[in-house]
Motif scaffolding. Structure first.
Motif, PDB file in Angstrom:
ATOM      1  N   ALA A   1       0.823  -1.214   0.000  1.00 24.42           N
ATOM      2  CA  ALA A   1       0.000   0.000   0.000  1.00 24.42           C
ATOM      3  C   ALA A   1       0.854   1.261   0.000  1.00 24.42           C
ATOM      4  CB  ALA A   1      -0.937  -0.008   1.204  1.00 24.42           C
ATOM      5  N   THR A   2       1.554   1.514  -1.088  1.00 21.55           N
ATOM      6  CA  THR A   2       2.348   2.732  -1.185  1.00 21.55           C
ATOM      7  C   THR A   2       1.419   3.937  -1.334  1.00 21.55           C
ATOM      8  OG1 THR A   2       2.523   2.628  -3.599  1.00 21.55           O
ATOM      9  CG2 THR A   2       4.216   1.475  -2.327  1.00 21.55           C
ATOM     10  N   SER A   3       1.972   5.110  -1.086  1.00 24.52           N
ATOM     11  CA  SER A   3       1.162   6.330  -1.135  1.00 24.52           C
ATOM     12  C   SER A   3       0.616   6.603  -2.538  1.00 24.52           C
ATOM     13  CB  SER A   3       1.983   7.526  -0.654  1.00 24.52           C
ATOM     14  OG  SER A   3       3.174   7.638  -1.407  1.00 24.52           O
ATOM     15  N   GLN A   4       1.276   6.058  -3.558  1.00 26.46           N
ATOM     16  CA  GLN A   4       0.851   6.296  -4.939  1.00 26.46           C
ATOM     17  C   GLN A   4      -0.110   5.223  -5.463  1.00 26.46           C
ATOM     18  OE1 GLN A   4       1.758   9.168  -6.489  1.00 26.46           O
ATOM     19  NE2 GLN A   4       2.711   9.652  -4.523  1.00 26.46           N
ATOM     20  N   TYR A   5      -0.373   4.191  -4.656  1.00 24.35           N
ATOM     21  CA  TYR A   5      -1.254   3.121  -5.114  1.00 24.35           C
ATOM     22  C   TYR A   5      -2.705   3.557  -4.950  1.00 24.35           C
ATOM     23  CZ  TYR A   5      -3.108  -1.531  -5.949  1.00 24.35           C
ATOM     24  OH  TYR A   5      -3.801  -2.598  -6.477  1.00 24.35           O
ATOM     25  N   ASP A   6      -3.422   3.673  -6.048  1.00 25.05           N
ATOM     26  CA  ASP A   6      -4.762   4.272  -6.018  1.00 25.05           C
ATOM     27  C   ASP A   6      -5.905   3.256  -5.990  1.00 25.05           C
ATOM     28  OD1 ASP A   6      -4.483   3.250  -8.538  1.00 25.05           O
ATOM     29  OD2 ASP A   6      -4.888   5.129  -9.608  1.00 25.05           O
ATOM     30  N   LYS A   7      -5.596   1.981  -5.832  1.00 29.03           N
ATOM     31  CA  LYS A   7      -6.650   0.969  -5.812  1.00 29.03           C
ATOM     32  C   LYS A   7      -6.762   0.293  -4.443  1.00 29.03           C
ATOM     33  CE  LYS A   7      -6.184  -0.080 -10.754  1.00 29.03           C
ATOM     34  NZ  LYS A   7      -7.432   0.613 -11.114  1.00 29.03           N
ATOM     35  N   LEU A   8      -6.264   0.960  -3.417  1.00 31.87           N
ATOM     36  CA  LEU A   8      -6.221   0.361  -2.087  1.00 31.87           C
ATOM     37  C   LEU A   8      -7.614  -0.006  -1.572  1.00 31.87           C
ATOM     38  CD1 LEU A   8      -4.614  -0.506   0.376  1.00 31.87           C
ATOM     39  CD2 LEU A   8      -4.657   1.875   1.170  1.00 31.87           C
ATOM     40  N   GLU A   9      -8.525   0.961  -1.577  1.00 29.82           N
ATOM     41  CA  GLU A   9      -9.874   0.702  -1.066  1.00 29.82           C
ATOM     42  C   GLU A   9     -10.593  -0.348  -1.900  1.00 29.82           C
ATOM     43  OE1 GLU A   9     -11.138   1.678   1.688  1.00 29.82           O
ATOM     44  OE2 GLU A   9      -9.378   2.884   2.194  1.00 29.82           O
ATOM     45  N   GLU A  10     -10.410  -0.276  -3.200  1.00 26.11           N
ATOM     46  CA  GLU A  10     -11.035  -1.251  -4.102  1.00 26.11           C
ATOM     47  C   GLU A  10     -10.538  -2.666  -3.798  1.00 26.11           C
ATOM     48  OE1 GLU A  10     -10.608  -2.382  -8.846  1.00 26.11           O
ATOM     49  OE2 GLU A  10     -10.423  -0.276  -8.223  1.00 26.11           O
ATOM     50  N   ASP A  11      -9.237  -2.793  -3.581  1.00 31.06           N
ATOM     51  CA  ASP A  11      -8.655  -4.115  -3.295  1.00 31.06           C
ATOM     52  C   ASP A  11      -9.086  -4.633  -1.930  1.00 31.06           C
ATOM     53  OD1 ASP A  11      -7.469  -3.804  -5.710  1.00 31.06           O
ATOM     54  OD2 ASP A  11      -5.434  -3.547  -4.965  1.00 31.06           O
ATOM     55  N   ARG A  12      -9.125  -3.737  -0.950  1.00 33.46           N
ATOM     56  CA  ARG A  12      -9.586  -4.140   0.384  1.00 33.46           C
ATOM     57  C   ARG A  12     -10.987  -4.738   0.302  1.00 33.46           C
ATOM     58  NH1 ARG A  12      -8.087   1.319   3.580  1.00 33.46           N
ATOM     59  NH2 ARG A  12      -5.921   0.868   4.191  1.00 33.46           N
ATOM     60  N   LYS A  13     -11.874  -4.048  -0.416  1.00 27.19           N
ATOM     61  CA  LYS A  13     -13.259  -4.521  -0.533  1.00 27.19           C
ATOM     62  C   LYS A  13     -13.315  -5.875  -1.236  1.00 27.19           C
ATOM     63  CE  LYS A  13     -17.880  -3.132  -2.099  1.00 27.19           C
ATOM     64  NZ  LYS A  13     -18.212  -4.477  -2.578  1.00 27.19           N
ATOM     65  N   TRP A  14     -12.540  -6.022  -2.300  1.00 24.16           N
ATOM     66  CA  TRP A  14     -12.530  -7.287  -3.054  1.00 24.16           C
ATOM     67  C   TRP A  14     -12.086  -8.428  -2.143  1.00 24.16           C
ATOM     68  CZ3 TRP A  14     -10.481 -11.697  -4.761  1.00 24.16           C
ATOM     69  CH2 TRP A  14     -10.923 -12.231  -5.980  1.00 24.16           C
ATOM     70  N   MET A  15     -11.018  -8.183  -1.380  1.00 30.67           N
ATOM     71  CA  MET A  15     -10.493  -9.224  -0.495  1.00 30.67           C
ATOM     72  C   MET A  15     -11.470  -9.563   0.622  1.00 30.67           C
ATOM     73  SD  MET A  15      -6.490  -8.012  -0.278  1.00 30.67           S
ATOM     74  CE  MET A  15      -5.458  -7.993  -1.761  1.00 30.67           C
ATOM     75  N   ASN A  16     -12.094  -8.547   1.182  1.00 30.05           N
ATOM     76  CA  ASN A  16     -13.091  -8.797   2.235  1.00 30.05           C
ATOM     77  C   ASN A  16     -14.281  -9.569   1.690  1.00 30.05           C
ATOM     78  OD1 ASN A  16     -11.992  -7.638   4.642  1.00 30.05           O
ATOM     79  ND2 ASN A  16     -12.360  -5.592   3.804  1.00 30.05           N
TER      80      ASN A  16
END
Length: 216
Positions: free
Chosen positions: A9-24
């Protein structure tokens, strides 16, 4: 069998929330997130590789997000083969069990492998840039004595090596402490859970003091 997610989760990674939701939504019992300052060493990734058990399922954002190059890819795939770990890569649309992403073709997998070094480089440069900026900002803080800085660096080394799964003897040798009890003292000080076999505290070494006031 457990499902675990991992995101660099680097500061430039813009899909963090999307990936969290997918994994959950996929049922991951835990999502491990690493930040910019740990992009090079990735202690949590190393710890995760040690913790995975036979039959577990690992969900990653993308191969280029989780791995630093082709050499790591080969080592990772071999580990997953031996432990029978299912790999799910969200944005590469790859599932090693062939249940998700039926439209993915072998050519897509080969293309991912070929493009890995090119995709990894921007991520590494971005993380290094953020860390460099953070280090430059430190000059505005009150100065810290070299002795105190050395002590902090030593404690950080102990914690990072232990969390990454290295044996106690290796952590002890790398720390430079005279006694093994000093390693456990630091781990206890920072609230690190001791999980090496049956050990729940310092292992006393014959002939060496177990006094917390040992010279370091």
């Amino acid at each position: 069998m457990a499902k675990v997610g991992y995101i660099m989760a680097t500061s430039q990674y813009d899909k963090l929330e999307e990936d969290r939701k997918w994994m959950n939504d996929f049922g991951c019992v835990r999502i491990v997130e690493e930040n910019d300052e740990d992009e090079r060493n990735r202690p949590l990734w190393k710890q995760l590789m040690v913790a995975l058990q036979r039959g577990d399922e690992l969900v990653i954002s993308k191969f280029s997000n989780a791995l630093r190059g082709s050499r790591e890819l080969a080592t990772f795939l071999e580990l997953c083969r031996v432990k029978v770990i299912r790999i799910v890569s969200i944005h590469d649309q790859i599932d090693s069990r062939n249940e998700l992403f039926p439209e993915t073709r072998p050519s897509d997998v080969l293309e991912m492998m070929g493009a890995l070094p090119e995709e990894v480089l921007p991520l590494r440069k971005s993380a290094e840039h953020v860390v460099n900026l953070q280090e430059k900002m430190i000059v505005s803080l009150p100065p810290v004595s070299s002795a105190k800085m050395q002590k902090l660096d030593r404690e950080k080394t102990v914690i990072n090596l232990y969390v990454a799964g290295h044996p106690i003897d290796e952590v002890w040798r790398a720390s430079g402490f005279r006694s093994r009890s000093s390693v456990f003292r630091i781990l206890n000080k920072h609230g690190i859970k001791l999980n090496r076999g049956n050990h729940s505290g310092p292992i006393k070494r014959k002939g060496i003091s177990d006094n917390p006031q040992d010279k370091e």
